[in-house]
Design an enzyme around this catalytic site. Structure first.
Site, PDB file in Angstrom:
ATOM      1  N   CYS A   1      16.774  57.907 -45.560  1.00 34.78           N
ATOM      2  CA  CYS A   1      16.521  59.518 -45.420  1.00 34.78           C
ATOM      3  C   CYS A   1      14.552  59.752 -45.443  1.00 34.78           C
ATOM      4  O   CYS A   1      14.077  58.636 -44.786  1.00 34.78           O
ATOM      5  CB  CYS A   1      16.408  59.667 -47.172  1.00 34.78           C
ATOM      6  SG  CYS A   1      18.382  59.213 -46.950  1.00 34.78           S
TER       7      CYS A   1
ATOM      8  N   ARG B   1      14.827  60.006 -38.954  1.00 38.56           N
ATOM      9  CA  ARG B   1      15.187  58.781 -39.685  1.00 38.56           C
ATOM     10  C   ARG B   1      16.825  59.068 -40.926  1.00 38.56           C
ATOM     11  O   ARG B   1      17.006  58.720 -41.478  1.00 38.56           O
ATOM     12  CB  ARG B   1      14.196  59.013 -40.792  1.00 38.56           C
ATOM     13  CG  ARG B   1      12.566  58.586 -40.326  1.00 38.56           C
ATOM     14  CD  ARG B   1      11.857  58.345 -41.703  1.00 38.56           C
ATOM     15  NE  ARG B   1      12.506  57.464 -42.811  1.00 38.56           N
ATOM     16  CZ  ARG B   1      12.098  55.683 -42.880  1.00 38.56           C
ATOM     17  NH1 ARG B   1      11.198  55.246 -42.297  1.00 38.56           N
ATOM     18  NH2 ARG B   1      12.521  55.629 -43.360  1.00 38.56           N
TER      19      ARG B   1
ATOM     20  N   TRP C   1      20.633  60.924 -44.415  1.00 40.53           N
ATOM     21  CA  TRP C   1      21.343  60.091 -43.617  1.00 40.53           C
ATOM     22  C   TRP C   1      22.652  59.714 -45.267  1.00 40.53           C
ATOM     23  O   TRP C   1      22.024  58.478 -46.271  1.00 40.53           O
ATOM     24  CB  TRP C   1      21.017  59.122 -43.201  1.00 40.53           C
ATOM     25  CG  TRP C   1      21.738  58.143 -42.694  1.00 40.53           C
ATOM     26  CD1 TRP C   1      21.815  58.548 -41.252  1.00 40.53           C
ATOM     27  CD2 TRP C   1      22.322  57.028 -42.855  1.00 40.53           C
ATOM     28  NE1 TRP C   1      23.175  57.794 -40.752  1.00 40.53           N
ATOM     29  CE2 TRP C   1      22.979  56.730 -41.658  1.00 40.53           C
ATOM     30  CE3 TRP C   1      22.279  56.290 -43.702  1.00 40.53           C
ATOM     31  CZ2 TRP C   1      24.258  55.994 -41.688  1.00 40.53           C
ATOM     32  CZ3 TRP C   1      23.492  55.207 -44.239  1.00 40.53           C
ATOM     33  CH2 TRP C   1      24.412  54.693 -43.218  1.00 40.53           C
TER      34      TRP C   1
ATOM     35  N   ASN D   1      14.633  58.613 -50.812  1.00 38.47           N
ATOM     36  CA  ASN D   1      15.230  57.254 -50.080  1.00 38.47           C
ATOM     37  C   ASN D   1      15.477  55.799 -50.573  1.00 38.47           C
ATOM     38  O   ASN D   1      14.117  55.051 -51.086  1.00 38.47           O
ATOM     39  CB  ASN D   1      14.399  57.100 -49.053  1.00 38.47           C
ATOM     40  CG  ASN D   1      14.173  56.013 -48.074  1.00 38.47           C
ATOM     41  OD1 ASN D   1      15.674  56.099 -47.064  1.00 38.47           O
ATOM     42  ND2 ASN D   1      13.917  55.717 -46.872  1.00 38.47           N
ATOM     43  N   GLY D   2      16.456  55.730 -50.462  1.00 36.82           N
ATOM     44  CA  GLY D   2      17.077  53.622 -50.910  1.00 36.82           C
ATOM     45  C   GLY D   2      18.221  54.448 -51.770  1.00 36.82           C
ATOM     46  O   GLY D   2      18.931  54.954 -50.971  1.00 36.82           O
TER      47      GLY D   2
ATOM     48  N   GLU E   1      22.641  44.574 -24.641  1.00 40.14           N
ATOM     49  CA  GLU E   1      21.517  45.635 -24.907  1.00 40.14           C
ATOM     50  C   GLU E   1      21.816  46.308 -24.173  1.00 40.14           C
ATOM     51  O   GLU E   1      22.156  47.553 -24.358  1.00 40.14           O
ATOM     52  CB  GLU E   1      20.252  44.979 -24.297  1.00 40.14           C
ATOM     53  CG  GLU E   1      19.426  45.933 -24.831  1.00 40.14           C
ATOM     54  CD  GLU E   1      18.814  46.943 -26.341  1.00 40.14           C
ATOM     55  OE1 GLU E   1      19.666  46.189 -27.080  1.00 40.14           O
ATOM     56  OE2 GLU E   1      18.541  47.546 -26.500  1.00 40.14           O
TER      57      GLU E   1
ATOM     58  N   LYS F   1      23.161  49.984 -25.492  1.00 40.30           N
ATOM     59  CA  LYS F   1      22.320  51.455 -25.283  1.00 40.30           C
ATOM     60  C   LYS F   1      23.337  52.575 -25.003  1.00 40.30           C
ATOM     61  O   LYS F   1      23.402  53.676 -25.333  1.00 40.30           O
ATOM     62  CB  LYS F   1      21.015  51.267 -24.222  1.00 40.30           C
ATOM     63  CG  LYS F   1      20.220  50.494 -24.772  1.00 40.30           C
ATOM     64  CD  LYS F   1      18.980  51.108 -25.539  1.00 40.30           C
ATOM     65  CE  LYS F   1      19.534  51.233 -27.264  1.00 40.30           C
ATOM     66  NZ  LYS F   1      19.110  49.864 -27.863  1.00 40.30           N
TER      67      LYS F   1
ATOM     68  N   GLU G   1      25.326  53.980 -28.040  1.00 40.46           N
ATOM     69  CA  GLU G   1      25.219  53.981 -28.872  1.00 40.46           C
ATOM     70  C   GLU G   1      24.710  55.557 -28.904  1.00 40.46           C
ATOM     71  O   GLU G   1      24.954  56.949 -29.791  1.00 40.46           O
ATOM     72  CB  GLU G   1      23.937  53.636 -29.974  1.00 40.46           C
ATOM     73  CG  GLU G   1      22.268  52.957 -29.075  1.00 40.46           C
ATOM     74  CD  GLU G   1      21.414  52.836 -29.851  1.00 40.46           C
ATOM     75  OE1 GLU G   1      21.365  52.839 -30.513  1.00 40.46           O
ATOM     76  OE2 GLU G   1      20.335  51.899 -29.469  1.00 40.46           O
TER      77      GLU G   1
ATOM     78  N   HIS H   1      37.742  34.086 -19.854  1.00 38.66           N
ATOM     79  CA  HIS H   1      38.889  33.517 -21.517  1.00 38.66           C
ATOM     80  C   HIS H   1      38.847  35.265 -22.657  1.00 38.66           C
ATOM     81  O   HIS H   1      39.162  34.797 -23.363  1.00 38.66           O
ATOM     82  CB  HIS H   1      37.454  32.533 -22.072  1.00 38.66           C
ATOM     83  CG  HIS H   1      36.945  31.603 -21.595  1.00 38.66           C
ATOM     84  ND1 HIS H   1      37.821  30.287 -21.322  1.00 38.66           N
ATOM     85  CD2 HIS H   1      35.935  30.866 -21.031  1.00 38.66           C
ATOM     86  CE1 HIS H   1      37.090  29.866 -20.969  1.00 38.66           C
ATOM     87  NE2 HIS H   1      35.949  30.215 -20.469  1.00 38.66           N
TER      88      HIS H   1
ATOM     89  N   LYS I   1      17.192  56.425 -37.427  1.00 38.30           N
ATOM     90  CA  LYS I   1      16.065  55.056 -36.880  1.00 38.30           C
ATOM     91  C   LYS I   1      15.661  53.581 -37.539  1.00 38.30           C
ATOM     92  O   LYS I   1      16.123  52.572 -37.102  1.00 38.30           O
ATOM     93  CB  LYS I   1      15.258  55.802 -36.599  1.00 38.30           C
ATOM     94  CG  LYS I   1      13.549  55.569 -36.084  1.00 38.30           C
ATOM     95  CD  LYS I   1      14.227  55.111 -34.430  1.00 38.30           C
ATOM     96  CE  LYS I   1      13.561  53.902 -33.527  1.00 38.30           C
ATOM     97  NZ  LYS I   1      14.660  53.487 -32.597  1.00 38.30           N
TER      98      LYS I   1
HETATM   99  O1  M6R Z   1      13.948  48.661 -36.933  1.00 37.92           O
HETATM  100  P1  M6R Z   1      14.692  47.325 -36.056  1.00 37.92           P
HETATM  101  O2  M6R Z   1      14.225  46.727 -35.344  1.00 37.92           O
HETATM  102  O3  M6R Z   1      14.697  46.607 -37.502  1.00 37.92           O
HETATM  103  O4  M6R Z   1      15.726  47.701 -35.733  1.00 37.92           O
HETATM  104  C1  M6R Z   1      17.222  47.545 -35.912  1.00 37.92           C
HETATM  105  C2  M6R Z   1      18.605  47.720 -35.295  1.00 37.92           C
HETATM  106  O5  M6R Z   1      18.490  49.106 -36.650  1.00 37.92           O
HETATM  107  C3  M6R Z   1      17.638  48.559 -34.500  1.00 37.92           C
HETATM  108  O6  M6R Z   1      17.330  47.984 -32.801  1.00 37.92           O
HETATM  109  C4  M6R Z   1      19.335  49.799 -33.455  1.00 37.92           C
HETATM  110  O7  M6R Z   1      19.870  48.616 -33.647  1.00 37.92           O
HETATM  111  C5  M6R Z   1      18.218  50.246 -32.717  1.00 37.92           C
HETATM  112  N1  M6R Z   1      19.428  51.645 -32.991  1.00 37.92           N
HETATM  113  C6  M6R Z   1      19.337  50.201 -31.161  1.00 37.92           C
HETATM  114  O8  M6R Z   1      18.943  50.962 -30.602  1.00 37.92           O
END
Ligand code: M6R
Length: 612
Positions: free
Chosen positions: A2, A27, A74, A100-101, A483, A487, A490, A506, A607
């Site tokens: 959050c 966030r 969040w 937050n937490g 990756e 991308k 998400e 496989h 984020k």
């Molecule tokens: O802040 P971090 O790099 O530790 O975050 C790790 C993942 O949460 C972050 O890379 C997440 O997978 C992204 N949304 C990917 O785009």
């Protein structure tokens, strides 16, 4: 996950809080709220959905006052609803809290408070906090600070808190344990925020609160102490990035802006870490001697940072005699990895606040390991808890989908691998020079790919509509495939899988039909991997798969097999993932745009993942 903001000064707090929340919306974005001390009471507004909904409420019914707190949520405990939105209040409405937490023992605390006559209006863990403070005051705590301290001692879990007291209308209280919180210092005004971008346009100096510390902010000063009441002399840091770093700067989204920033960031990292004589200094806290004796590295991270770690493993293994493993931090922390104190642990994290990555660091420290982090955020928990840090120097990454942090993490690994290899004598000075010459070409090659964005857009738009897509690559570009798929899923919400191309037979080959886009990362390499990849592409073609190839310019084979080709410049194999991924970031971007998603704030995500 959050966002928390707070303000005390002489200006109207509400517009400042809303502006800060806008900058923090990445966030968390399922509801938002603010509270302001005004005319002898605390007034508040909350709304479900994006911040704009709250803004509309406030336009119709402005809240006046110069001291306030705000929150963008969040959801973890309880659905997104007005009742569950922060700020939360004590029974008598005189204490208000944003958080937050996660408070892990909230259920037992809530039962105790209910037995004492407290009534709860939400399903959240947070709501116990204002009630606990209220109870502490009722039980005889002498001051708000003392009541807050007594409350903090009862909480188990993680928190970054902002607290208002009706009876102290010129103060904002805050506290931190396990969730980031900074105090921004202004001229006759002070701020709290869970992240610098929230207030970057208002301050140039900040205090990064440590775990177990709390503070009281007044317009003309800040006092910090531990939750045991010991005064702390805080370290004041200059904020080095410009306000513009957290603005769109003419781009339609932060993600597109951040993709475009990559060549500059990569160039700057090279300039910073490669001397004019062509040497790379070991990171502070590590030495050539240490690298010579090192025989095992463990890389831990999550999501995109995990893919960077996979790339790092391949590169360090390839260039040095060191055994390297990589693991998802969420798995690592629950297995028994038989780590000895001589193992170097490399956590990789953009935010520096990812809960699982932090837990892995803490475990490894207990085993006596040295921690060398690759991280983007100064003052973050990962940075504080590590022995040595490589900063990726990307500036704030606001788009939830990580782009520039990823390529910067890859660059960090490239420089580290070359540094270790040279220190150990695995590379001669001539070989190092050759590698570095090739590495210097990467920023321009990434720039070149970004220049192809109109062509990539057409491909993204053409193939965006199906339910699924498959990404395949080998060796250094196997992480690129993972990756690219991440991308895509998400931000476009299209199911996407990344696979090592050699695994096709496989299982995943059963998926191939004329409607499945298969993104084949098949750039030309000096070894046998290109030939192997070509065979995999042919297998897809033989089953009428829709092939989108990422190919090296001048390649004449792939265009015969593919529906579409994204051409990238020829670079050294080892460094090609930084170039190839830029093409996949743009492909995902334009597919998402065609699907009409909210690219910077994809559904269900936030984020920074500060909860397990
Ligand atoms: O802040 P971090 O790099 O530790 O975050 C790790 C993942 O949460 C972050 O890379 C997440 O997978 C992204 N949304 C990917 O785009």
């Amino acid at each position: 996950m959050c966002g928390v903001v707070g303000y005390i000064g002489s200006k109207q707090a509400a517009p400042i809080l809303i502006d800060g929340l806008k900058r923090l919306e990445y966030r968390g974005y399922d509801s938002a709220g603010i509270a302001v001390v005004c005319g002898g009471k605390i007034v508040s507004d909350k709304e479900v959905g994006r911040l704009v909904n709250l803004e509309k409420l406030l336009e119709a019914n402005p809240l006046e006052g110069v001291c306030g707190i705000g929150h963008t949520r969040w959801a973890t405990h309880g659905v997104p609803s007005r009742a569950n939105s922060h700020p939360h209040f004590s029974s008598d409405g005189t204490i208000s809290v944003v958080h937050n937490g996660i408070i892990e023992n909230y259920s037992e605390l809530r039962d105790e408070l209910m037995a004492q006559g407290h009534t709860f209006l939400s399903e959240t863990d947070t709501e116990v906090i204002p009630h606990l403070i209220e109870q502490a005051l009722a039980d005889g705590a002498m001051s708000p600070a003392e009541a807050l301290r007594l409350t903090l001692k009862k909480l188990r879990g993680a928190y970054a808190l902002g607290v208002l007291f009706r009876d102290e209308p010129q103060s904002v209280y805050c506290a931190r344990l396990g969730s980031p919180l900074i105090i921004g210092l202004g001229e006759n005004e002070n701020f709290i925020a869970s992240d610098v971008p929230a207030i970057i346009n208002r301050i140039s100096r900040a205090i990064y609160l440590n775990d177990g510390e709390m503070a009281v902010l007044k317009a003309d000063g800040v006092e910090v102490c531990t939750i045991d009441g010991q005064p702390v002399v805080p370290e004041v840091k200059e904020i080095t990035f410009e306000a513009e770093a957290a603005e769109h700067s003419g781009f339609e989204t932060f993600m597109l802006k951040e993709i475009h920033e990559q060549p500059r960031i990569l160039r700057a990292l090279l300039t910073k870490h490669v001397s004019a004589e062509g040497t790379i200094q070991p990171p502070a806290g590590l030495s050539e001697n240490y690298f010579r004796k090192l025989n095992r590295i463990m890389i831990v991270s999550c999501g995109t940072a995990y893919h960077a770690g996979m790339y790092g493993k391949l590169l360090i293994e390839n260039l040095t005699g060191i055994a390297v493993e990589t693991d998802l931090a969420s798995e690592f922390r629950y297995r028994d990895p038989k780590i000895d104190p001589g193992t170097l642990i490399i956590p990789v994290s953009q935010s520096g606040e990812t809960a699982d990555t932090l837990a892995s660091i803490r475990m490894a420290k207990e085993w006596g390991c040295k921690i060398f982090a690759i991280c983007n955020v100064e003052g973050s928990s990962v940075v504080r808890e590590s022995d040595s840090v490589f900063f990726t120097d990307c500036g704030p990454e606001i788009g939830v989908a990580s782009t520039k942090a990823y390529t910067a993490q890859q660059m960090a690994f490239a420089l580290l691998a070359l540094c270790i290899a040279t220190a150990r004598g695995d590379l001669t000075p001539e070989q190092l020079k050759s590698y570095l010459d090739d590495l210097q070409e990467i920023p321009d090659a990434v720039h070149y790919v970004i220049q192809q964005k109109d062509d990539i857009r057409k491909i993204g738009e053409k193939h965006h509509d199906g339910p699924s897509s498959l990404y395949i690559g080998r060796r250094f570009n196997y992480p690129t495939a993972l990756e690219g798929a991440l991308k895509n899923k998400e931000i476009s919400y299209q199911h996407a899988e990344g696979y090592a191309a050699g695994e096709m037979k496989h299982g995943p080959i059963a998926l191939i039909n004329e409607s499945l886009p298969v993104i084949c990362i098949c750039t030309k390499t000096a070894d046998e991997v290109y030939e192997k990849m070509l065979s995999n592409v042919k297998e897809v073609e033989a089953r009428s798969g829709r092939i989108i190839a990422v190919a090296t310019e001048g390649d004449t084979e792939l265009c015969k097999l593919s529906d579409d080709v994204i051409y990238v410049p020829e670079v050294r194999d080892e460094f090609s993932p930084m170039v190839n991924v830029a093409a996949l970031q743009l492909l995902a971007y334009y597919a998402a745009r065609a699907r009409g998603t909210d690219i910077d704030k994809p559904r269900n995500l936030a984020k920074s993942v500060t909860v397990e």
